[in-house]
Design a protein around this motif. Structure first.
Motif, PDB file in Angstrom:
ATOM      1  N   ARG A   1      26.022 -13.015   8.531  1.00 20.33           N
ATOM      2  CA  ARG A   1      26.745 -12.514   9.717  1.00 20.33           C
ATOM      3  C   ARG A   1      25.794 -11.864  10.677  1.00 20.33           C
TER       4      ARG A   1
ATOM      5  N   ARG B   1      32.715 -11.748   7.809  1.00 24.28           N
ATOM      6  CA  ARG B   1      32.061 -12.635   6.909  1.00 24.28           C
ATOM      7  C   ARG B   1      32.702 -13.988   6.890  1.00 24.28           C
TER       8      ARG B   1
ATOM      9  N   ASN C   1      27.809 -15.589   1.890  1.00 27.33           N
ATOM     10  CA  ASN C   1      29.022 -15.229   2.324  1.00 27.33           C
ATOM     11  C   ASN C   1      29.534 -16.400   2.920  1.00 27.33           C
TER      12      ASN C   1
ATOM     13  N   LEU D   1      27.895  -4.999  -5.138  1.00 26.54           N
ATOM     14  CA  LEU D   1      27.361  -4.336  -4.086  1.00 26.54           C
ATOM     15  C   LEU D   1      28.602  -3.403  -3.731  1.00 26.54           C
TER      16      LEU D   1
ATOM     17  N   ARG E   1      28.436   0.803  -3.784  1.00 28.11           N
ATOM     18  CA  ARG E   1      28.596   1.605  -2.372  1.00 28.11           C
ATOM     19  C   ARG E   1      29.895   2.537  -2.728  1.00 28.11           C
TER      20      ARG E   1
ATOM     21  N   HIS F   1      35.416  -9.892  -1.062  1.00 30.06           N
ATOM     22  CA  HIS F   1      34.186  -9.514  -0.475  1.00 30.06           C
ATOM     23  C   HIS F   1      34.316  -9.519   1.048  1.00 30.06           C
TER      24      HIS F   1
ATOM     25  N   GLY G   1      29.025  -2.953   4.807  1.00 28.62           N
ATOM     26  CA  GLY G   1      27.944  -3.993   5.261  1.00 28.62           C
ATOM     27  C   GLY G   1      27.994  -4.215   6.918  1.00 28.62           C
ATOM     28  N   ALA G   2      29.061  -3.829   7.562  1.00 23.65           N
ATOM     29  CA  ALA G   2      28.843  -4.084   9.184  1.00 23.65           C
ATOM     30  C   ALA G   2      28.197  -2.879   9.415  1.00 23.65           C
TER      31      ALA G   2
ATOM     32  N   ILE H   1      24.518  -3.670   9.027  1.00 25.51           N
ATOM     33  CA  ILE H   1      24.166  -4.600  10.180  1.00 25.51           C
ATOM     34  C   ILE H   1      23.691  -3.818  11.712  1.00 25.51           C
TER      35      ILE H   1
ATOM     36  N   SER I   1      21.580  -8.005   8.075  1.00 23.30           N
ATOM     37  CA  SER I   1      22.325  -7.509   6.862  1.00 23.30           C
ATOM     38  C   SER I   1      21.733  -6.891   5.666  1.00 23.30           C
ATOM     39  N   SER I   2      22.463  -6.484   5.069  1.00 25.75           N
ATOM     40  CA  SER I   2      21.699  -5.551   3.726  1.00 25.75           C
ATOM     41  C   SER I   2      21.081  -6.621   3.090  1.00 25.75           C
TER      42      SER I   2
HETATM   43  C1  LMR Z   1      27.082  -6.762   2.759  1.00 20.46           C
HETATM   44  O1  LMR Z   1      28.199  -6.370   2.303  1.00 20.46           O
HETATM   45  O2  LMR Z   1      26.168  -6.192   3.157  1.00 20.46           O
HETATM   46  C2  LMR Z   1      26.937  -8.279   2.964  1.00 20.46           C
HETATM   47  O3  LMR Z   1      28.010  -9.009   2.756  1.00 20.46           O
HETATM   48  C3  LMR Z   1      26.369  -8.477   4.274  1.00 20.46           C
HETATM   49  C4  LMR Z   1      27.591  -8.413   5.404  1.00 20.46           C
HETATM   50  O4  LMR Z   1      27.719  -9.263   6.137  1.00 20.46           O
HETATM   51  O5  LMR Z   1      27.975  -7.384   5.372  1.00 20.46           O
END
Ligand code: LMR
Ligand code: NAD
Length: 327
Positions: A92, A98, A130, A159, A163, A188, A228-229, A232, A238-239
């Protein structure tokens, strides 16, 4: 005894692939006594880039790396594999959720699910692309029709677990290893529920050690849901390093026995535990015996936790409805 594994990685020329492949080939995942062959899948236009990745793997001269297969054909990529890491999918961009990727990425997992019939009898599958849970549901549906048991399919939640542990450790002023029993429930996505109520720090309830209930019920959950956002927003992409690391952690956890007083989080096929609709790919606390993993039963859930879990369950049901034609 020297053993051998064959691992398929889809999207192998992408960002996560680039961070993941050297870890697999170096022995960091399967250990110093396991020889590794890599089956790399890409879409046709990305094959030249994949050639470059293969050159770099050659140039690392990894002693444990046997064969590299680079292909744009899923049936070739999945031939005889013991693990399939399904990373290849569009990421994304800023301002998207996602789930917005579902109609674009979902169809990828129909053909790949079918092609997993070519895998080894003991294949295990980790879906990273995703929206991971629903893509996993699609792949699992088609592969199980071809005889691969649904319990072998996982969506990556590691992940999120990592986190959450990092946030709790930082708040408590301890190292991450002190944080155990970190359950992530659900999807997720931004509705996932990182469960601090059942997490432990140095074997004591996290709620007792941190004590700051409002932080645990608000900021902590939002930070993990939105991490994740945030990556980004900061990186413009993205990660990747942390995502590849989480895939490595997931495979290592599934290849080993989980400590009796701990668990890990993974999106697995619901059997109806905790009232979650059977057949969805939902993240639960799980334990592995090195070959199979099972949902940890009997985890206590407060009314607060149940409400959060209902919200993420509702989202997964909606995602399933959106891809009904792909199932
Ligand atoms: C994340 O969690 O880093 C990945 O799913 C990428 C995203 O779109 O956030
Ligand atoms: P990327 O764009 O850098 O790489 C994706 C690669 O997949 C590309 O090289 C592309 O050519 C390839 N690809 C696309 N369709 C394919 C197909 N049908 N078969 C094989 N390969 C295909 O993206 P990335 O940063 O590596 O991320 C990959 C996916 O992982 C994204 O969907 C991203 O959102 C997701 N992701 C998930 C998590 C998680 O925790 N579950 C974490 C990070 C990223």
């Amino acid at each position: 005894m020297v053993r051998a594994v064959r691992v398929a990685i889809t999207g192998a020329a992408g960002q996560i692939g680039y961070a993941l492949l050297p870890r697999l080939a170096s022995g960091a995942v399967f250990g110093p006594d396991t020889r590794v062959s890599l089956n790399l899948l890409e879409i046709t236009p990305a094959l030249p880039a994949l050639d470059g990745v293969v050159m770099e793997l050659d140039d690392c001269a990894f002693p444990l790396l046997d064969e590299i297969v680079a292909t744009d054909k899923p049936e070739v990529a999945f031939e005889g594999v013991n693990w399939a890491l399904l990373v290849g999918a569009k990421p994304r961009g800023k301002g998207m959720e996602r789930g917005d990727l579902i109609r674009e990425n979902g169809p990828i997992f129909v053909g790949q699910g079918k092609a997993l019939a070519r895998a080894a009898d003991d294949v295990r599958v980790l879906v990273v692309g995703n929206p991971a849970n629903t893509n996993c549901l699609i792949a699992m549906t088609h592969a199980s029709r071809a005889g691969v048991p649904g319990e072998r399919f996982h969506a990556m939640m590691r992940l999120d677990q990592n986190r959450a542990k990092a946030q709790l450790a930082s708040k408590a002023g301890v190292g991450v290893a002190a944080v155990t029993n970190m359950a992530i429930w659900g999807n997720h996505s931004a509705t996932q529920f990182p469960d601090a109520e059942n997490a432990r720090i140095n074997q004591k309830p996290c709620t007792e050690v941190i004590g700051h209930v409002s932080w645990l019920q608000n900021e902590f959950i939002q930070i993990v849901q939105q991490r994740g956002a945030a990556v980004i927003e900061a990186r413009g992409q993205s990660s990747a390093a942390s995502a590849a690391n989480a895939a490595v952690d997931h495979v290592i956890s599934m290849e080993s026995e989980t400590a009796a007083d701990d668990w890990v989080s993974a999106g697995v096929l619901s059997d109806g535990s905790y009232g979650i609709e059977a057949g969805l790919i939902f993240s639960f606390p799980v334990r592995s015996d090195g070959k199979r993993c099972s949902i940890v039963e009997g985890v206590e859930l407060s009314d607060f936790a149940r409400e959060k879990i209902e919200a993420t369950l509702a989202e997964l049901k909606e995602e399933k409805a959106v891809v009904a034609d792909l199932l």
